[in-house]
Design an enzyme around this catalytic site. Structure first.
Site, PDB file in Angstrom:
ATOM      1  CG  HIS A  20      38.332  31.216  37.156  1.00 26.75           C
ATOM      2  ND1 HIS A  20      38.680  32.461  37.617  1.00 26.75           N
ATOM      3  CD2 HIS A  20      39.475  30.678  36.650  1.00 26.75           C
ATOM      4  CE1 HIS A  20      39.974  32.666  37.418  1.00 26.75           C
ATOM      5  NE2 HIS A  20      40.485  31.600  36.817  1.00 26.75           N
ATOM      6  CE  LYS A  44      54.826  35.588  44.391  1.00 28.40           C
ATOM      7  NZ  LYS A  44      54.380  35.135  43.088  1.00 28.40           N
ATOM      8  NE  ARG A  93      43.282  31.164  30.218  1.00 28.42           N
ATOM      9  CZ  ARG A  93      43.789  31.846  31.233  1.00 28.42           C
ATOM     10  NH1 ARG A  93      43.285  33.012  31.561  1.00 28.42           N
ATOM     11  NH2 ARG A  93      44.809  31.370  31.907  1.00 28.42           N
ATOM     12  CB  SER A 130      42.738  36.437  37.390  1.00 28.04           C
ATOM     13  OG  SER A 130      41.791  35.415  37.549  1.00 28.04           O
TER      14      SER A 130
HETATM   15  P1  ADP Z   1      46.651  29.713  38.165  1.00 25.13           P
HETATM   16  O1  ADP Z   1      47.417  30.758  38.898  1.00 25.13           O
HETATM   17  O2  ADP Z   1      46.717  28.360  38.774  1.00 25.13           O
HETATM   18  O3  ADP Z   1      46.855  29.686  36.674  1.00 25.13           O
HETATM   19  P2  ADP Z   1      44.092  30.979  37.616  1.00 25.13           P
HETATM   20  O4  ADP Z   1      43.133  31.428  38.652  1.00 25.13           O
HETATM   21  O5  ADP Z   1      44.700  32.013  36.745  1.00 25.13           O
HETATM   22  O6  ADP Z   1      45.159  30.143  38.428  1.00 25.13           O
HETATM   23  O7  ADP Z   1      43.414  29.907  36.691  1.00 25.13           O
HETATM   24  C1  ADP Z   1      42.895  28.710  37.208  1.00 25.13           C
HETATM   25  C2  ADP Z   1      42.509  27.787  36.077  1.00 25.13           C
HETATM   26  O8  ADP Z   1      41.449  28.368  35.330  1.00 25.13           O
HETATM   27  C3  ADP Z   1      43.622  27.518  35.068  1.00 25.13           C
HETATM   28  O9  ADP Z   1      43.507  26.187  34.607  1.00 25.13           O
HETATM   29  C4  ADP Z   1      43.312  28.472  33.944  1.00 25.13           C
HETATM   30  O10 ADP Z   1      43.821  28.022  32.711  1.00 25.13           O
HETATM   31  C5  ADP Z   1      41.802  28.417  33.970  1.00 25.13           C
HETATM   32  N1  ADP Z   1      41.185  29.602  33.386  1.00 25.13           N
HETATM   33  C6  ADP Z   1      41.430  30.889  33.693  1.00 25.13           C
HETATM   34  N2  ADP Z   1      40.678  31.725  32.964  1.00 25.13           N
HETATM   35  C7  ADP Z   1      39.926  30.928  32.148  1.00 25.13           C
HETATM   36  C8  ADP Z   1      38.950  31.184  31.122  1.00 25.13           C
HETATM   37  N3  ADP Z   1      38.625  32.423  30.775  1.00 25.13           N
HETATM   38  N4  ADP Z   1      38.382  30.121  30.511  1.00 25.13           N
HETATM   39  C9  ADP Z   1      38.749  28.867  30.851  1.00 25.13           C
HETATM   40  N5  ADP Z   1      39.654  28.558  31.794  1.00 25.13           N
HETATM   41  C10 ADP Z   1      40.245  29.566  32.428  1.00 25.13           C
END
Ligand code: ADP
Length: 148
Positions: A20, A44, A93, A130
């Site tokens: 992120h 949640k 990704r 995450s």
């Molecule tokens: P959501 O629940 O909205 O998917 P996340 O916190 O999982 O929220 O992810 C937020 C954003 O960050 C999404 O666009 C996701 O694709 C991106 N993201 C998550 N991990 C990575 C990573 N390792 N590299 C690049 N982008 C990422």
């Protein structure tokens, strides 16, 4: 007139990872300001309470005036519109991310006219999520190297 280019980077950030942080850093190269929108669901509680996520991420960017960290609930499109953002930024990704993100981007543009900018994940971070970190932590592994 010089209009500020404002990005919204929305996500759950449960927890906020170095993947992120990489997207935020790169978005700062494209936009004047980046709002990190910590989306939460009132039904949640999540792995980390939303207030804690907000506090951790805010601390991380305390010295970066071009980054703002806020929480929101409800539709990302509505939140983006309320904040008058230039674009929504998402990291991509995998093909699975891409399929999902294409739908979201299309719906969000139809609802608000706001475009989504996809940033390809940096290859060395593309396997990081995450949910993976929550699982590693659940089984007692130290995840600190994946946290910024
Ligand atoms: P959501 O629940 O909205 O998917 P996340 O916190 O999982 O929220 O992810 C937020 C954003 O960050 C999404 O666009 C996701 O694709 C991106 N993201 C998550 N991990 C990575 C990573 N390792 N590299 C690049 N982008 C990422």
């Amino acid at each position: 007139m010089n209009v500020k280019r404002l990005a919204l980077f929305p996500g759950s950030f449960d927890p906020f990872t170095i993947g992120h942080a990489d997207i935020v850093k790169r978005a700062l190269g494209l936009f004047d300001e980046v709002i990190i929108g910590v989306g939460y669901n009132e039904q949640k509680s999540g792995w980390m309470p939303v207030d804690e996520r907000l506090a951790v991420i805010s601390r991380l960017y305390a010295d970066e005036p071009r980054v703002k960290v806020v929480s929101y609930t409800g539709l990302t499109a509505d939140f983006a519109k309320e904040n008058g953002v230039t674009a929504i930024v998402r990291g991509v990704r995998t093909m699975a991310d891409y399929d999902y993100e294409m739908q979201m981007a299309d719906v969000n543009r139809q609802l608000t006219g706001i475009e989504t900018v996809f940033l390809p994940a940096s290859p060395q971070l593309a396997s990081l999520s995450s949910s993976l970190l929550r699982e590693l932590s659940h089984f007692g592994h130290d995840i600190s190297v994946f946290l910024p």
